[in-house]
Design a protein around this motif. Structure first.
Motif, PDB file in Angstrom:
ATOM      1  N   ARG A 337       0.779  -1.237  -0.143  1.00 19.07           N
ATOM      2  CA  ARG A 337      -0.037   0.012  -0.071  1.00 19.07           C
ATOM      3  C   ARG A 337       0.915   1.190  -0.005  1.00 19.07           C
ATOM      4  O   ARG A 337       2.160   1.283   0.589  1.00 19.07           O
ATOM      5  CB  ARG A 337      -0.900  -0.051   1.178  1.00 19.07           C
ATOM      6  N   ILE A 338       0.187   2.389  -0.501  1.00 15.20           N
ATOM      7  CA  ILE A 338       0.998   3.661  -0.711  1.00 15.20           C
ATOM      8  C   ILE A 338       0.522   4.309   0.849  1.00 15.20           C
ATOM      9  O   ILE A 338      -0.667   4.066   1.138  1.00 15.20           O
ATOM     10  CB  ILE A 338       0.383   4.486  -1.842  1.00 15.20           C
ATOM     11  N   ARG A 339       1.565   4.679   1.498  1.00 18.02           N
ATOM     12  CA  ARG A 339       1.005   5.301   2.829  1.00 18.02           C
ATOM     13  C   ARG A 339       0.959   7.101   2.626  1.00 18.02           C
ATOM     14  O   ARG A 339      -0.005   7.778   3.408  1.00 18.02           O
ATOM     15  CB  ARG A 339       1.931   4.843   3.771  1.00 18.02           C
ATOM     16  N   ARG A 340       1.705   7.358   1.696  1.00 23.85           N
ATOM     17  CA  ARG A 340       1.930   8.892   1.763  1.00 23.85           C
ATOM     18  C   ARG A 340       2.340   9.380   0.276  1.00 23.85           C
ATOM     19  O   ARG A 340       3.086   8.662  -0.244  1.00 23.85           O
ATOM     20  CB  ARG A 340       2.791   9.443   2.859  1.00 23.85           C
ATOM     21  N   ASN A 353       1.741  17.260   2.068  1.00 26.40           N
ATOM     22  CA  ASN A 353       0.972  15.944   1.992  1.00 26.40           C
ATOM     23  C   ASN A 353      -0.292  16.070   0.980  1.00 26.40           C
ATOM     24  O   ASN A 353      -1.073  17.068   1.279  1.00 26.40           O
ATOM     25  CB  ASN A 353       0.636  15.427   3.320  1.00 26.40           C
ATOM     26  N   GLU A 359      -5.966   4.390  -1.426  1.00 31.42           N
ATOM     27  CA  GLU A 359      -5.236   3.678  -0.767  1.00 31.42           C
ATOM     28  C   GLU A 359      -5.272   2.617  -0.087  1.00 31.42           C
ATOM     29  O   GLU A 359      -4.426   1.724   0.552  1.00 31.42           O
ATOM     30  CB  GLU A 359      -4.258   4.724   0.092  1.00 31.42           C
ATOM     31  N   GLU A 360      -6.385   2.370   0.220  1.00 24.91           N
ATOM     32  CA  GLU A 360      -6.904   0.910   1.119  1.00 24.91           C
ATOM     33  C   GLU A 360      -6.561  -0.174   0.215  1.00 24.91           C
ATOM     34  O   GLU A 360      -6.742  -1.196   0.665  1.00 24.91           O
ATOM     35  CB  GLU A 360      -8.262   1.305   1.546  1.00 24.91           C
ATOM     36  N   SER A 362      -4.371  -2.826  -1.722  1.00 21.01           N
ATOM     37  CA  SER A 362      -2.789  -3.101  -1.887  1.00 21.01           C
ATOM     38  C   SER A 362      -2.814  -3.401  -3.562  1.00 21.01           C
ATOM     39  O   SER A 362      -3.391  -4.058  -4.099  1.00 21.01           O
ATOM     40  CB  SER A 362      -2.671  -4.554  -1.120  1.00 21.01           C
ATOM     41  N   ASP A 387       5.883   4.095   0.828  1.00 17.77           N
ATOM     42  CA  ASP A 387       4.910   2.867   0.987  1.00 17.77           C
ATOM     43  C   ASP A 387       4.678   2.287   2.432  1.00 17.77           C
ATOM     44  O   ASP A 387       5.514   2.940   3.297  1.00 17.77           O
ATOM     45  CB  ASP A 387       5.031   1.790  -0.163  1.00 17.77           C
ATOM     46  N   ASP A 388       3.929   1.420   2.649  1.00 11.43           N
ATOM     47  CA  ASP A 388       3.889   0.857   4.222  1.00 11.43           C
ATOM     48  C   ASP A 388       5.036  -0.164   4.614  1.00 11.43           C
ATOM     49  O   ASP A 388       5.182  -0.573   5.763  1.00 11.43           O
ATOM     50  CB  ASP A 388       2.517   0.346   4.324  1.00 11.43           C
ATOM     51  N   LYS A 389       5.992  -0.251   3.786  1.00 14.16           N
ATOM     52  CA  LYS A 389       7.233  -0.719   4.115  1.00 14.16           C
ATOM     53  C   LYS A 389       8.383   0.282   4.343  1.00 14.16           C
ATOM     54  O   LYS A 389       9.516  -0.077   4.452  1.00 14.16           O
ATOM     55  CB  LYS A 389       7.516  -1.861   3.110  1.00 14.16           C
TER      56      LYS A 389
END
Ligand code: CO
Length: 430
Positions: A337-340, A353, A359-360, A362, A387-389
């Protein structure tokens, strides 16, 4: 940024997010409207005159069609076609999605990017079969009818060619629309059979660690796939955006490996062979490896990096006058997922931002938007996704330093568009 008025008129009333709030603040302050805005004021009486009736309101409309087409006024919105071998091999190369003309996160099937090695085959689904063999306890052969009887799953995934944005590695920045450089990416709703289900039916032998996936095109384009991915989220896709796959997307059946470089999602899939190791096919040895500065090369770099591109405004567009604009673009990551997504209008000195939509999901495209007031001064627009990593889209110079000069794959570096004082937008390297 044409048709701004029409866009505002159609703006979704449900868009109650931070961008809308920021925009309302803009409008309250009044500055945006005075300096040129999106909507135009009307002279007294002009509104009634404008509703006097257009020619199409006075004649009976067109009849039904069996398969719909876009408005004739949208005919210029087409894929950017690259044919490196010209007439010698007209079906080899890529057709890039016109991302600069699209909104939201779903790419219309007719505008989905294409990467073909040997043209699009004309496959009769009644004749086509999919063989599952190799290190399995029983070999299986599927007709398209038999595949259609399995339980299916529906997911929204992007597909990006790992050669996307290789044109941004040219010595001079090309002055072409964003999609002609960065449009080897698209996103669809895909429906098909989870590959895991078919592998479990065939029964994998303990020695099986990889799969060979082979297409039915005349190049027999083929890739080696680690079994771990095949058992995770791999799909045998039959439908795209609700209808059967388009021929150029692998009709009647393709492999779909979410978040991985596009050509591993082998189109026109005819064979999956369970193997103990990678097959080292021509397509993964002569291509799709990443040369490093020390002369070595990375092989089997499957996952696509975290990336974003501003589609409006973008290269070759013109801002007609200073005032309010909405910056809009797409972001994605093969990791999940993209976080920002942050946006800069000063070449990366400061970042804000953006608001995200989608973005919910994956391994899907995400739409980002940010209101921006252009004061009429030169500006450099950039976007930077995370991303969420915890991975962050790198600077162009950082990315270039990691690879040999002739690298062609996995360019996920930050993309820059320069807005000049006259409103023209150009592709620049920062
Ligand atoms: Co790769």
């Amino acid at each position: 940024m044409r048709n701004k008025k029409g866009k505002d008129d159609k703006r979704d009333a449900q868009l109650e997010n931070a961008a809308a709030d920021q925009r309302r603040r803009f409008l309250k302050q009044g500055g945006a409207l005075i300096t040129g805005a999106a909507s135009a004021g009307l002279a007294p009486g002009a509104a009634a005159q404008g509703l006097a009736g257009q020619p199409w309101e006075r004649v009976y409309g067109a009849g039904f069609t069996g398969y719909g087409q876009p408005s004739r006024f949208e005919l210029p919105v087409v894929r950017h076609i690259g044919r490196p071998y010209g007439d010698l091999a007209p079906g080899s190369g890529a057709a890039l999605s016109p991302i600069e003309s699209l909104e939201g996160i779903i790419t219309p099937s007719a505008l989905h990017n294409i990467r073909n090695h040997s043209g699009t085959p004309d496959i009769d689904p009644k004749q086509h079969q999919l063989l599952l063999h190799g290190l399995v306890t029983r070999e299986l052969m599927f007709s398209m009818d038999s595949l259609s009887r399995y339980p299916m799953a529906t997911r929204t995934y992007f597909i990006e060619c790992s050669g996307n944005s290789n044109r941004a590695l040219a010595p001079q920045p090309a002055q072409v629309p964003a999609g002609a450089i960065h449009g080897n990416i698209s996103c669809s709703e895909w429906t098909g059979v989870p590959l895991r289900m078919l592998l479990e039916e065939a029964g994998l032998r303990p020695e099986a660690q990889w799969l060979l996936a082979e297409g039915a095109d005349s190049a027999h384009m083929s890739r080696s796939i680690p079994l771990e991915k095949a058992l995770d989220d791999a799909m045998i896709a039959l439908y795209q955006n609700g209808e059967r796959l388009r021929p150029e997307q692998g009709y009647p059946v393709r492999l779909l490996l979410p978040g991985w470089e596009g050509n591993t999602s082998v189109k026109w899939l005819r064979r999956l062979k369970a193997t103990s190791g990678p097959t080292h096919t021509k397509d993964e040895t002569s291509k799709y490896t990443d040369a490093l500065p020390d002369g070595r090369a990375l092989q089997f770099t499957f996952e696509m990096g975290v990336k974003s591109v501003i589609t409006k405004p973008s290269s070759t567009m013109t801002l007609p006058r200073p005032g309010f604009y909405e910056i809009s673009g797409i972001a994605w990551t093969g990791a999940g997922r993209i976080r920002r997504v942050e946006v800069s209008s000063d070449g990366g000195s400061t970042w804000v931002n953006a608001v995200l939509a989608g973005e919910e999901r994956s391994k899907s495209l995400v739409r980002f938007r940010l209101p921006w007031e252009w004061t009429g001064k030169a500006a450099i627009l950039q976007s930077r996704a995370a991303d969420d990593k915890g991975r962050v889209q790198p600077l162009r110079k950082e990315w270039m330093a990691r690879f040999a000069p002739d690298i062609r794959f996995h360019n996920n570096s930050i993309i820059s568009w320069a807005v000049a004082a006259d409103g023209s937008v150009k592709n620049v390297y920062v």
